[in-house]
Design a protein around this motif. Structure first.
Motif, PDB file in Angstrom:
ATOM      1  N   PHE A 306       0.809  -1.209   0.000  1.00  0.00           N
ATOM      2  CA  PHE A 306       0.000   0.000   0.000  1.00  0.00           C
ATOM      3  C   PHE A 306       0.851   1.273   0.000  1.00  0.00           C
ATOM      4  N   PHE A 307       2.118   1.141   0.438  1.00  0.00           N
ATOM      5  CA  PHE A 307       2.947   2.331   0.655  1.00  0.00           C
ATOM      6  C   PHE A 307       4.267   2.190  -0.084  1.00  0.00           C
ATOM      7  N   ASP A 308       4.888   3.321  -0.383  1.00  0.00           N
ATOM      8  CA  ASP A 308       6.189   3.288  -1.045  1.00  0.00           C
ATOM      9  C   ASP A 308       7.290   3.102  -0.013  1.00  0.00           C
ATOM     10  N   SER A 309       8.540   3.144  -0.453  1.00  0.00           N
ATOM     11  CA  SER A 309       9.673   2.887   0.445  1.00  0.00           C
ATOM     12  C   SER A 309       9.819   3.953   1.520  1.00  0.00           C
ATOM     13  N   ASN A 310       9.189   5.106   1.327  1.00  0.00           N
ATOM     14  CA  ASN A 310       9.238   6.172   2.327  1.00  0.00           C
ATOM     15  C   ASN A 310       8.022   6.183   3.244  1.00  0.00           C
ATOM     16  N   GLY A 311       7.176   5.169   3.097  1.00  0.00           N
ATOM     17  CA  GLY A 311       6.000   5.080   3.940  1.00  0.00           C
ATOM     18  C   GLY A 311       4.832   5.925   3.482  1.00  0.00           C
ATOM     19  N   GLN A 312       4.918   6.471   2.272  1.00  0.00           N
ATOM     20  CA  GLN A 312       3.837   7.294   1.750  1.00  0.00           C
ATOM     21  C   GLN A 312       2.856   6.438   0.961  1.00  0.00           C
ATOM     22  N   PRO A 313       1.562   6.738   1.039  1.00  0.00           N
ATOM     23  CA  PRO A 313       0.571   5.909   0.339  1.00  0.00           C
ATOM     24  C   PRO A 313       0.748   6.006  -1.178  1.00  0.00           C
ATOM     25  N   LEU A 314       0.697   4.882  -1.830  1.00  0.00           N
ATOM     26  CA  LEU A 314       0.813   4.862  -3.284  1.00  0.00           C
ATOM     27  C   LEU A 314      -0.395   5.544  -3.911  1.00  0.00           C
ATOM     28  N   GLN A 315      -0.162   6.175  -5.057  1.00  0.00           N
ATOM     29  CA  GLN A 315      -1.215   6.944  -5.704  1.00  0.00           C
ATOM     30  C   GLN A 315      -1.339   6.529  -7.168  1.00  0.00           C
ATOM     31  N   GLY A 316      -2.488   6.814  -7.754  1.00  0.00           N
ATOM     32  CA  GLY A 316      -2.690   6.637  -9.184  1.00  0.00           C
ATOM     33  C   GLY A 316      -2.422   5.224  -9.667  1.00  0.00           C
ATOM     34  N   ASP A 317      -1.710   5.127 -10.785  1.00  0.00           N
ATOM     35  CA  ASP A 317      -1.433   3.830 -11.383  1.00  0.00           C
ATOM     36  C   ASP A 317      -0.503   2.972 -10.546  1.00  0.00           C
ATOM     37  N   ALA A 318       0.117   3.538  -9.526  1.00  0.00           N
ATOM     38  CA  ALA A 318       1.005   2.744  -8.661  1.00  0.00           C
ATOM     39  C   ALA A 318       0.213   1.847  -7.706  1.00  0.00           C
ATOM     40  N   ARG A 319      -1.086   2.059  -7.570  1.00  0.00           N
ATOM     41  CA  ARG A 319      -1.922   1.224  -6.719  1.00  0.00           C
ATOM     42  C   ARG A 319      -2.329  -0.038  -7.472  1.00  0.00           C
ATOM     43  N   TYR A 320      -2.244  -1.190  -6.857  1.00  0.00           N
ATOM     44  CA  TYR A 320      -1.380  -1.627  -5.780  1.00  0.00           C
ATOM     45  C   TYR A 320      -0.636  -2.829  -6.309  1.00  0.00           C
ATOM     46  N   PRO A 321       0.712  -2.809  -6.256  1.00  0.00           N
ATOM     47  CA  PRO A 321       1.461  -3.961  -6.770  1.00  0.00           C
ATOM     48  C   PRO A 321       1.275  -5.186  -5.883  1.00  0.00           C
ATOM     49  N   SER A 322       1.191  -6.338  -6.502  1.00  0.00           N
ATOM     50  CA  SER A 322       1.052  -7.595  -5.765  1.00  0.00           C
ATOM     51  C   SER A 322       1.677  -8.698  -6.606  1.00  0.00           C
ATOM     52  N   SER A 323       1.679  -9.905  -6.062  1.00  0.00           N
ATOM     53  CA  SER A 323       2.236 -11.043  -6.784  1.00  0.00           C
ATOM     54  C   SER A 323       1.150 -11.906  -7.421  1.00  0.00           C
ATOM     55  N   VAL A 324      -0.117 -11.476  -7.386  1.00  0.00           N
ATOM     56  CA  VAL A 324      -1.188 -12.292  -7.970  1.00  0.00           C
ATOM     57  C   VAL A 324      -0.983 -12.439  -9.470  1.00  0.00           C
ATOM     58  N   ARG A 325      -1.362 -13.584 -10.005  1.00  0.00           N
ATOM     59  CA  ARG A 325      -1.123 -13.950 -11.402  1.00  0.00           C
ATOM     60  C   ARG A 325      -2.477 -14.105 -12.095  1.00  0.00           C
ATOM     61  N   VAL A 326      -2.908 -13.035 -12.788  1.00  0.00           N
ATOM     62  CA  VAL A 326      -4.269 -13.015 -13.322  1.00  0.00           C
ATOM     63  C   VAL A 326      -4.480 -14.056 -14.424  1.00  0.00           C
TER      64      VAL A 326
END
Length: 604
Positions: A306-326
């Motif tokens: 949910f957050f970037d390396s600085n602890g800030q909430p991800l925004q826009g197209d950066a939401r939300y990386p995961s390992s799920v395989r569609v």
């Protein structure tokens, strides 16, 4: 002063004894013995190729960063026996074929549902536990075993909370991981097995990476234990799915203030014909196949940020990386659409009494069809079964699952969601909210719906899935539909004989007891046995070594409701008292319902 030291010594000894007991029972869990069946039989539910696809197609789970080769090389804490040996994992209830051998799809020769995957840009193969691990069943009778694909599993998978009883796969896995890391001789054997010729240059990095994975497991075990998040023991074949997903997604990943007690374990549901239903999940809370499967993958361990390396909430197209395989989730879904309900195996479990089954058919029409034979309508070119949702105050079964999804609230304001942005997502809420959503007080169903929408969108873009193709992968162009009712669904009963125990929480061991008043049901019974009772249609419930005692007096375990007995309808009474001979007739009919043998029944 001497008295003080004596008291201190007594305290230290007492703590050492307690610690020793915890270590002993953690490292030596109380497990049933495993005796291979004389023969394993497969039903004609789908092709062998479909079965292998279902068993070993990854979905993107990562099990706390555990590598596939690490898992296959682990040893038990006080021996050199391999933790992942099929005969040992079978003691937790995982399914193995006594004749199985390692294969390209299953190189470590693991049980059903244990596989591996690599993330894009990485050469690491992670241990991936798929839906097949929880939705494949097996019945034993007179030394024979019958595999039921798509049926509920009976393993003890989720908990890593240490108990003196032991018996949980998660607890035993943590014990083996800790023993491997802290025992230098074990780690050396482990490292040489995993690294081979790369031992010298990668030994140090392996130890660092292994410790990081172990720390993840220990952190979860400590958190779950000291917060008391799971007071109702789940045992074989059960998990509090929504509670665990919510605690991982909103507690672990956002704020400790979002942890909620999860006291509503449910049985793993059977999967045949599920794709024809309008709503799925025990409480009818999900609609879109892809969203349901993404949520399941997140619940089993797919990564989510949910957050970037600085602890800030991800925004826009950066939401939300995961390992799920569609793509793989879609392949699993397509394979499940070919799955046939199981047919009663007369050669194994006995011939059908056709005249008695014919009487049962009439009783079914009188007492059961109104709820369990849903109307079918055409939607978007396919026939859809509109399942009946029964309010808790009508069906009378344990309310925890339905109440928790309606009542538990979470503060997701840290994610900085814009209501206008949410309105653009392919999410429909039922019933439609009358007021704007409060991001600091959001239900688990609504919160997971929007999380899943973001995860799904990101995964599609990462996998190169075009917007036009998404509707097909989603399943019938359906939106991410969410319904919040204090109710449980009544599904069709084809193959129900193969899906014990019964009710959403697995609190009734046999169909015969399910057709009986609550006063005639077992208050406590043993779970974890695969021994089938073809007369009462359920697992045998007598005591056995290593068995799990399910106490129906515990919150979340109640065996109330769905009663046929004298009295006014409602509050759990759904029909008149059925005489024993009527129950036997219904059981005989349920053996053949929806199958080819039903067509052979005589006309009354």
């Amino acid at each position: 002063m001497r008295l003080f030291y004596r008291l201190l010594l007594v305290l230290v000894v007492a703590l050492a004894v307690v610690l020793g007991l915890v270590i002993y029972f953690t490292a030596n869990p109380k497990l049933p013995a495993y005796t291979p069946p004389q023969k394993l039989h497969y039903l004609d539910q789908w092709s062998p190729a479909d079965r292998q696809t279902y068993y070993f197609t990854p979905q993107g789970t990562q099990v706390k960063g555990l590598h596939y080769d690490w898992f296959s090389a682990l040893e038990l804490p006080f021996s050199q026996q391999r933790f992942a040996a099929p005969e040992y994992l079978a003691r937790f209830g995982f399914l193995v074929d006594p004749a199985q051998q390692a294969s390209p799809a299953n190189p470590a020769n693991l049980p059903v549902g244990f596989t591996r995957h690599q993330n894009p840009g990485s050469d690491t193969q992670y241990l991936d536990i798929t839906c097949a691990a929880c939705h494949t069943g097996e019945l034993r009778y007179k030394g024979q075993a019958l595999r039921i694909d798509g049926a509920p599993a009976q393993h003890v998978l989720p908990s890593s909370v240490p108990t003196l009883r032991g018996g949980s796969f998660g607890q035993a896995l943590v014990a083996s991981l800790a023993a491997t890391y802290y025992n230098p001789w074990k780690f050396e054997r482990f490292a040489r097995t995993v690294l081979g010729e790369r031992y010298d240059e990668q030994h140090k990095q392996l130890r660092t990476d292994f410790k990081a994975s172990l720390d993840n497991f220990l952190a979860v075990a400590w958190n779950d234990t000291h917060r008391g998040l799971y007071p109702t023991l789940e045992g074989p074949g059960r998990t509090d799915a929504f509670g665990r997903i919510a605690n991982a997604s909103f507690g672990d990943a956002i704020s400790p203030d979002n942890y909620r007690v999860a006291d509503a374990p449910v049985d793993y549901p059977h999967l045949w014909d599920m794709w024809t239903f309008d709503w799925v999940q025990w409480n009818g809370s999900a609609k879109q196949p892809m969203a349901r499967n993404v949520g399941e993958a997140l619940g089993v361990g797919a990564t989510l940020n949910f957050f970037d390396s600085n602890g800030q909430p991800l925004q826009g197209d950066a939401r939300y990386p995961s390992s799920v395989r569609v793509h793989d989730l879609y392949l699993i879904e397509q394979t499940l659409q070919k799955l046939k309900p199981p047919t009663w195996p007369e050669t194994l479990f006995g011939t059908i009494d056709k005249p008695l089954a014919a009487k049962g058919r009439a009783l079914f029409a009188e007492n059961c069809a109104a709820c369990h034979v849903p109307p079918e309508v055409e939607e978007n070119g396919r026939m859809v079964k509109q399942l009946r949702m029964l309010p808790v105050d009508v069906i009378g079964t344990d309310p925890n699952t339905a109440n928790n999804i309606a009542d538990n609230r979470y503060d997701l304001s840290a994610l900085q969601w814009d209501p206008a942005e949410l309105s653009q997502l392919d999410v429909t809420l039922s019933p439609t909210p009358e007021a704007p959503l409060d991001m600091s007080n959001l239900s688990v169903a609504k919160g997971l719906a929007y999380v899943t929408a973001f995860v799904e969108d990101h995964a599609y873009r990462q996998a190169g899935v075009s917007p036009e193709e998404r509707a097909r992968l989603n399943g019938y162009g359906l939106p991410i539909g969410v319904m919040e009712l204090r109710a449980y669904k009544a599904r069709p009963l084809d193959g129900i004989w193969a899906t014990a125990p019964f009710l959403h929480n697995g609190s009734v061991p046999t169909i015969y007891q399910l057709l009986s008043p609550q006063s005639e049901r077992d208050i406590t019974f043993y779970r974890g046995s695969f021994e089938y009772d073809p007369r009462h249609l359920g697992y045998r419930t007598e005591a056995f070594d290593g068995g799990f005692v399910l106490d129906t007096r515990v919150s979340g375990n109640h065996n109330s409701g769905h009663e046929f007995r004298a009295g006014p309808r409602g509050n759990g009474v759904i029909g008149r008292l059925l005489q024993p001979e009527e129950r036997w007739a219904l059981l005989e009919y349920l053996k053949v319902l929806g199958g080819p043998l039903e067509q052979q029944l005589p006309t009354p």
